[in-house]
Scaffold this motif. Structure first.
Motif, PDB file in Angstrom:
ATOM      1  N   GLY A  60     -25.085  59.116 157.324  1.00  0.00           N
ATOM      2  CA  GLY A  60     -24.834  60.235 157.180  1.00  0.00           C
ATOM      3  C   GLY A  60     -24.205  61.034 157.854  1.00  0.00           C
ATOM      4  O   GLY A  60     -23.141  62.093 157.464  1.00  0.00           O
ATOM      5  N   LEU A  61     -24.923  61.174 159.064  1.00  0.00           N
ATOM      6  CA  LEU A  61     -24.567  62.955 159.524  1.00  0.00           C
ATOM      7  C   LEU A  61     -23.809  62.537 159.828  1.00  0.00           C
ATOM      8  O   LEU A  61     -22.217  63.289 159.892  1.00  0.00           O
ATOM      9  CB  LEU A  61     -25.228  63.441 160.514  1.00  0.00           C
ATOM     10  N   ALA A  88     -28.831  68.166 157.313  1.00  0.00           N
ATOM     11  CA  ALA A  88     -28.085  67.647 158.059  1.00  0.00           C
ATOM     12  C   ALA A  88     -26.652  67.509 157.436  1.00  0.00           C
ATOM     13  O   ALA A  88     -25.021  67.613 157.595  1.00  0.00           O
ATOM     14  CB  ALA A  88     -27.637  66.239 157.573  1.00  0.00           C
ATOM     15  N   ASP A 156     -20.860  65.259 149.673  1.00  0.00           N
ATOM     16  CA  ASP A 156     -22.955  64.751 150.657  1.00  0.00           C
ATOM     17  C   ASP A 156     -23.244  63.614 149.273  1.00  0.00           C
ATOM     18  O   ASP A 156     -23.674  64.584 148.843  1.00  0.00           O
ATOM     19  CB  ASP A 156     -23.290  65.751 151.005  1.00  0.00           C
ATOM     20  N   ALA A 158     -25.261  61.205 149.868  1.00  0.00           N
ATOM     21  CA  ALA A 158     -26.274  60.297 150.985  1.00  0.00           C
ATOM     22  C   ALA A 158     -27.778  60.282 150.216  1.00  0.00           C
ATOM     23  O   ALA A 158     -28.088  58.833 150.301  1.00  0.00           O
ATOM     24  CB  ALA A 158     -26.956  61.717 151.744  1.00  0.00           C
ATOM     25  N   GLN A 159     -27.526  61.489 149.049  1.00  0.00           N
ATOM     26  CA  GLN A 159     -28.709  60.576 148.012  1.00  0.00           C
ATOM     27  C   GLN A 159     -27.962  60.265 147.318  1.00  0.00           C
ATOM     28  O   GLN A 159     -29.520  60.477 145.700  1.00  0.00           O
ATOM     29  CB  GLN A 159     -29.578  61.887 147.807  1.00  0.00           C
ATOM     30  N   SER A 180     -24.810  58.325 153.132  1.00  0.00           N
ATOM     31  CA  SER A 180     -26.078  57.647 154.504  1.00  0.00           C
ATOM     32  C   SER A 180     -26.632  56.367 153.875  1.00  0.00           C
ATOM     33  O   SER A 180     -26.376  55.841 152.563  1.00  0.00           O
ATOM     34  CB  SER A 180     -26.443  58.777 154.325  1.00  0.00           C
ATOM     35  N   LYS A 185     -32.792  55.019 151.776  1.00  0.00           N
ATOM     36  CA  LYS A 185     -31.672  55.812 150.454  1.00  0.00           C
ATOM     37  C   LYS A 185     -31.806  54.527 149.460  1.00  0.00           C
ATOM     38  O   LYS A 185     -32.778  54.078 150.015  1.00  0.00           O
ATOM     39  CB  LYS A 185     -30.730  56.332 151.285  1.00  0.00           C
TER      40      LYS A 185
HETATM   41  C1  LIG Z   1     -30.040  61.621 154.281  1.00  0.00           C
HETATM   42  C2  LIG Z   1     -29.172  63.117 154.232  1.00  0.00           C
HETATM   43  C3  LIG Z   1     -28.092  62.503 154.622  1.00  0.00           C
HETATM   44  C4  LIG Z   1     -28.082  61.975 156.703  1.00  0.00           C
HETATM   45  O1  LIG Z   1     -27.994  61.370 156.278  1.00  0.00           O
HETATM   46  P1  LIG Z   1     -28.718  60.654 157.959  1.00  0.00           P
HETATM   47  O2  LIG Z   1     -27.665  58.800 157.685  1.00  0.00           O
HETATM   48  O3  LIG Z   1     -30.224  60.176 158.005  1.00  0.00           O
HETATM   49  O4  LIG Z   1     -27.539  61.108 159.128  1.00  0.00           O
HETATM   50  C5  LIG Z   1     -27.080  64.019 155.012  1.00  0.00           C
HETATM   51  N1  LIG Z   1     -26.917  64.583 153.573  1.00  0.00           N
HETATM   52  C6  LIG Z   1     -28.137  64.210 152.520  1.00  0.00           C
HETATM   53  C7  LIG Z   1     -27.941  65.139 151.057  1.00  0.00           C
HETATM   54  C8  LIG Z   1     -29.223  62.989 152.658  1.00  0.00           C
HETATM   55  O5  LIG Z   1     -30.606  63.161 152.301  1.00  0.00           O
END
Ligand SMILES: *Cc1c(COP(=O)(O)O)cnc(C)c1O
Length: 365
Positions: A60-61, A88, A156, A158-159, A180, A185
């Motif tokens: 995700g990063l 991140a 973003d 990721a969540q 991510s 997740k």
């Molecule tokens: C988990 C997360 C990331 C980073 O993802 P990774 O796969 O762990 O690098 C970025 N932003 C948010 C909001 C996250 O929860």
């Protein structure tokens, strides 16, 4: 009874046969990086998102860092981001040399869109929206401001796999959506993985080159790139997770609903979902005044809780060069002192949910 904050084994057991079969298939194929599984995953995830392109990356990063790079954002540029995010998001900005400009959250824990315009300067190039804890941010407001000031938008997600704002999936409003697939997740791989989605063909093409040492054709390197490829096993596993994503969202919704109803009279602040938004409940985050006491009480009863996140990025050691101090972002800092995440995971059973509710109801401040 013991209730952990997360149980990754439960999520595995649920679709165990599919995962094991696919893992063996990939192992026996003799092809492990940039192959058919990744191509299929990219096609299927783009289709699910109703986006034109998906590019799988290593985390995700990396998805965030690549998105900022694709938009041409660099040293001297500013990117607006909400202050109460996982660090991140901020690193995705600063790894490109750009400067984060923090905006406080609203009562839904997402960026307070009424504060965005105050944060815009002549150096602002983009807004990074974080759909925190699984809830869609107000994308109408964000896109309106972005259009007015000619700013790019990075989401973003990721969540927030599958969360929607007014019926449209997050990650598809702005220029680039970042995901991510870290194991915890909602759509978790069995290792690290990430992806970007976009409707812009040039971004998608460049991302595929950038993630692979800057080369499209082996050993002909056009730009200085990264090694950030989603491997074939993770891609195969994520194709299975994607097949079941609606079940995952439904299950988390049910757990959240139980908490909402059961904890109505408990000594805590329940999360709220904004009209127009859906949440996929990556975390169920409540706010309490005496957090340590609350967490210790639950811990003594076998219930594990977590804090997302105890130190906001602007106060972390990693960003001391920003020269920000306690009091600079009072709402963010207040949330950081009071938030607690209750257990919520795929495969959480009735007994566990009831137990958490019952114990919290018996808590006295
Ligand atoms: C988990 C997360 C990331 C980073 O993802 P990774 O796969 O762990 O690098 C970025 N932003 C948010 C909001 C996250 O929860």
């Amino acid at each position: 009874m013991e209730v952990k904050c997360n149980r990754l084994d439960r999520g595995f057991q649920l679709y165990r046969q599919e995962f094991e079969q696919k893992a063996i298939e990939v192992l026996r194929s003799g092809w492990y990086v940039l192959g058919r599984e990744l191509e299929s995953f990219e096609e299927e995830f783009a289709q699910y998102m109703e986006s034109s392109f998906c590019v799988g990356v290593a985390s995700g990063l990396d998805a965030l860092r690549i998105a900022v790079y694709l938009l041409g954002i660099q040293t001297g540029d500013e990117v607006i981001v909400q202050a109460n995010t996982y660090i991140a998001s901020v690193m995705g900005i600063t790894l490109n040399g750009a400067t984060p400009v923090f905006v406080e959250p609203d009562i839904y824990n997402n960026i307070d869109t009424a504060q965005i315009e105050n944060a815009i300067s002549s150096k602002t190039k983009a807004i990074m929206v974080v759909h925190l804890y699984g809830q869609a941010a107000d994308m109408d407001a964000v896109m309106h401001i972005a259009q007015k000031y000619n700013l790019k938008v990075i989401e973003d997600c990721a969540q927030a796999h599958g969360a929607e704002w007014n019926g449209k999936k997050v990650g598809t409003f702005g220029d680039i959506g970042c995901f991510s697939f870290y194991p915890t997740k909602n759509m978790g791989a069995f290792g690290d993985a990430g992806a970007i989605v976009t409707n812009n063909e040039v971004y998608a093409k460049t991302a595929k080159i950038y993630r692979n040492y800057g080369s499209e054709k082996k050993y002909y390197n056009e730009i200085v790139g990264l090694n950030s490829r989603m491997d074939e096993i993770q891609a195969g596993m994520l194709r299975i997770r994607l097949r079941h994503i609606n079940e995952t969202i439904e299950e988390r919704n049910k757990i959240a609903e139980r908490y909402m109803k059961g904890l109505k009279d408990a000594k805590l602040e329940l999360p709220m979902v904004k009209e127009g938004a859906t949440s996929v409940w990556h975390q169920f985050v409540v706010k309490v005044n005496q957090r340590e006491k609350f967490m210790n009480f639950l811990d003594a009863n076998g219930i594990q809780t977590l804090i997302h996140y105890p130190i906001p990025p602007h106060l972390s050691k990693a960003y001391q060069s920003l020269n920000m101090h306690i009091g600079d972002l009072p709402i963010t800092e207040d949330y950081a002192r009071r938030v607690v995440s209750l257990p919520i995971y795929t495969g959480m059973n009735e007994e566990e949910i009831n137990y958490v509710v019952e114990k919290i109801l018996s808590y006295k401040e």
